[in-house]
Scaffold this motif. Structure first.
Motif, PDB file in Angstrom:
ATOM      1  N   PHE A  24      10.610  14.831   2.909  1.00  0.00           N
ATOM      2  CA  PHE A  24       9.650  13.739   2.820  1.00  0.00           C
ATOM      3  C   PHE A  24       8.379  14.218   2.130  1.00  0.00           C
ATOM      4  N   TYR A  25       7.880  13.384   1.230  1.00  0.00           N
ATOM      5  CA  TYR A  25       6.667  13.691   0.484  1.00  0.00           C
ATOM      6  C   TYR A  25       5.716  12.510   0.580  1.00  0.00           C
ATOM      7  N   VAL A  26       4.430  12.816   0.654  1.00  0.00           N
ATOM      8  CA  VAL A  26       3.387  11.801   0.563  1.00  0.00           C
ATOM      9  C   VAL A  26       2.464  12.268  -0.540  1.00  0.00           C
ATOM     10  N   ASN A  27       2.404  11.486  -1.605  1.00  0.00           N
ATOM     11  CA  ASN A  27       1.587  11.846  -2.783  1.00  0.00           C
ATOM     12  C   ASN A  27       1.857  13.272  -3.244  1.00  0.00           C
ATOM     13  N   ASP A  28       3.128  13.586  -3.450  1.00  0.00           N
ATOM     14  CA  ASP A  28       3.596  14.875  -3.957  1.00  0.00           C
ATOM     15  C   ASP A  28       3.375  16.049  -3.004  1.00  0.00           C
ATOM     16  N   GLN A  29       2.965  15.786  -1.783  1.00  0.00           N
ATOM     17  CA  GLN A  29       2.789  16.840  -0.778  1.00  0.00           C
ATOM     18  C   GLN A  29       3.942  16.746   0.221  1.00  0.00           C
ATOM     19  N   GLN A  30       4.726  17.831   0.326  1.00  0.00           N
ATOM     20  CA  GLN A  30       5.842  17.796   1.256  1.00  0.00           C
ATOM     21  C   GLN A  30       5.329  17.824   2.689  1.00  0.00           C
ATOM     22  N   ILE A  31       5.911  16.963   3.518  1.00  0.00           N
ATOM     23  CA  ILE A  31       5.542  16.887   4.922  1.00  0.00           C
ATOM     24  C   ILE A  31       6.651  17.546   5.732  1.00  0.00           C
ATOM     25  N   LYS A  54       0.814  -1.209   0.000  1.00  0.00           N
ATOM     26  CA  LYS A  54       0.000   0.000   0.000  1.00  0.00           C
ATOM     27  C   LYS A  54       0.853   1.266   0.000  1.00  0.00           C
ATOM     28  N   VAL A  55       2.115   1.137   0.395  1.00  0.00           N
ATOM     29  CA  VAL A  55       3.008   2.287   0.466  1.00  0.00           C
ATOM     30  C   VAL A  55       4.274   1.954  -0.319  1.00  0.00           C
ATOM     31  N   ARG A  56       4.697   2.906  -1.117  1.00  0.00           N
ATOM     32  CA  ARG A  56       5.940   2.735  -1.865  1.00  0.00           C
ATOM     33  C   ARG A  56       6.896   3.835  -1.423  1.00  0.00           C
ATOM     34  N   TYR A  57       8.061   3.425  -0.972  1.00  0.00           N
ATOM     35  CA  TYR A  57       9.090   4.364  -0.551  1.00  0.00           C
ATOM     36  C   TYR A  57      10.054   4.570  -1.710  1.00  0.00           C
ATOM     37  N   ALA A  83      10.491  16.029   8.428  1.00  0.00           N
ATOM     38  CA  ALA A  83       9.244  15.636   9.064  1.00  0.00           C
ATOM     39  C   ALA A  83       9.535  14.716  10.242  1.00  0.00           C
ATOM     40  N   SER A  84       8.743  14.895  11.300  1.00  0.00           N
ATOM     41  CA  SER A  84       8.860  13.958  12.415  1.00  0.00           C
ATOM     42  C   SER A  84       8.202  12.647  11.989  1.00  0.00           C
ATOM     43  N   LEU A  85       8.556  11.584  12.645  1.00  0.00           N
ATOM     44  CA  LEU A  85       7.950  10.283  12.344  1.00  0.00           C
ATOM     45  C   LEU A  85       6.444  10.336  12.575  1.00  0.00           C
ATOM     46  N   ALA A  86       6.024  11.059  13.607  1.00  0.00           N
ATOM     47  CA  ALA A  86       4.595  11.171  13.902  1.00  0.00           C
ATOM     48  C   ALA A  86       3.862  11.896  12.769  1.00  0.00           C
ATOM     49  N   ASP A  87       4.425  13.010  12.281  1.00  0.00           N
ATOM     50  CA  ASP A  87       3.772  13.752  11.200  1.00  0.00           C
ATOM     51  C   ASP A  87       3.781  12.956   9.898  1.00  0.00           C
ATOM     52  N   LEU A  88       4.851  12.246   9.654  1.00  0.00           N
ATOM     53  CA  LEU A  88       4.925  11.415   8.456  1.00  0.00           C
ATOM     54  C   LEU A  88       3.901  10.287   8.539  1.00  0.00           C
ATOM     55  N   SER A  89       3.789   9.653   9.685  1.00  0.00           N
ATOM     56  CA  SER A  89       2.800   8.576   9.867  1.00  0.00           C
ATOM     57  C   SER A  89       1.379   9.092   9.695  1.00  0.00           C
ATOM     58  N   THR A  90       1.107  10.268  10.232  1.00  0.00           N
ATOM     59  CA  THR A  90      -0.225  10.873  10.089  1.00  0.00           C
ATOM     60  C   THR A  90      -0.549  11.109   8.619  1.00  0.00           C
ATOM     61  N   ALA A  91       0.407  11.630   7.872  1.00  0.00           N
ATOM     62  CA  ALA A  91       0.189  11.897   6.442  1.00  0.00           C
ATOM     63  C   ALA A  91      -0.019  10.597   5.662  1.00  0.00           C
ATOM     64  N   ILE A  92       0.747   9.579   5.976  1.00  0.00           N
ATOM     65  CA  ILE A  92       0.598   8.289   5.291  1.00  0.00           C
ATOM     66  C   ILE A  92      -0.760   7.674   5.618  1.00  0.00           C
ATOM     67  N   ASP A  93      -1.132   7.697   6.895  1.00  0.00           N
ATOM     68  CA  ASP A  93      -2.436   7.143   7.299  1.00  0.00           C
ATOM     69  C   ASP A  93      -3.576   7.879   6.597  1.00  0.00           C
ATOM     70  N   ALA A  94      -3.472   9.191   6.486  1.00  0.00           N
ATOM     71  CA  ALA A  94      -4.512   9.974   5.808  1.00  0.00           C
ATOM     72  C   ALA A  94      -4.595   9.601   4.329  1.00  0.00           C
ATOM     73  N   ALA A  95      -3.469   9.420   3.699  1.00  0.00           N
ATOM     74  CA  ALA A  95      -3.456   9.046   2.284  1.00  0.00           C
ATOM     75  C   ALA A  95      -4.027   7.653   2.087  1.00  0.00           C
ATOM     76  N   LEU A  96      -3.715   6.737   2.976  1.00  0.00           N
ATOM     77  CA  LEU A  96      -4.244   5.380   2.871  1.00  0.00           C
ATOM     78  C   LEU A  96      -5.745   5.314   3.115  1.00  0.00           C
ATOM     79  N   ALA A  97      -6.264   6.264   3.897  1.00  0.00           N
ATOM     80  CA  ALA A  97      -7.694   6.279   4.217  1.00  0.00           C
ATOM     81  C   ALA A  97      -8.537   6.770   3.054  1.00  0.00           C
ATOM     82  N   LYS A  98      -7.912   7.392   2.078  1.00  0.00           N
ATOM     83  CA  LYS A  98      -8.664   7.929   0.930  1.00  0.00           C
ATOM     84  C   LYS A  98      -9.125   6.832   0.009  1.00  0.00           C
TER      85      LYS A  98
END
Length: 133
Positions: free
Chosen positions: A103-110, A4-7, A118-133
């Motif tokens: 760090f970027y999640v779906n072209d959005q810089q975190i 679900k996630v590609r690094y 980005a902190s690990l917490a902020d990066l995780s929040t962004a990834i979780d939000a993207a996965l929820a879409k």
């Protein structure tokens, strides 16, 4: 593990840029199976660059990865490889990258306010939000 996630790791040489660029070139010349081993070794031993010549430091790492001195020389002077690196750096700049880590999640810089990247917490929040879409 879930596909679900590609690094994606992108190269962005930081000062001293010549040494960092050569390091990434050496990692590429070492081969896909050794790429991250070389990058890790260079990052773990970067203080050595200050106590010896950058060339010696890079050559030791290249030889540890199985490259001969001639292969090392050919690698770091490969004009096509250097031009390709410059294109990757330009791409990063057009994406708004000004330093590392970025760090970027779906072209959005975190970015974490007051932090570097980005902190690990902020990066995780962004990834979780993207996965929820």
């Amino acid at each position: 593990d879930t596909n679900k996630v590609r690094y994606i790791f992108r190269e962005l040489p930081t000062p001293p840029v010549d040494a960092a660029t050569a390091g990434f070139l050496v990692a590429r010349c070492a081969g896909k199976d050794k790429y991250f081993d070389v990058v890790h070794q260079l990052m773990a031993t970067q203080q050595e660059m200050l106590t010896s010549s950058p060339r010696d430091w890079l050559l030791r790492t290249a030889q540890a990865a199985g490259l001969s001195e001639q292969q090392f020389n050919d690698c770091v002077t490969d004009k096509e490889a250097v031009a390709a690196m410059e294109k990757r750096v330009q791409f990063a700049r057009t994406q708004g990258v000004t330093g590392t880590p970025a760090f970027y999640v779906n072209d959005q810089q975190i970015l974490t306010p007051g932090g570097e990247g980005a902190s690990l917490a902020d990066l995780s929040t962004a990834i979780d939000a993207a996965l929820a879409k």
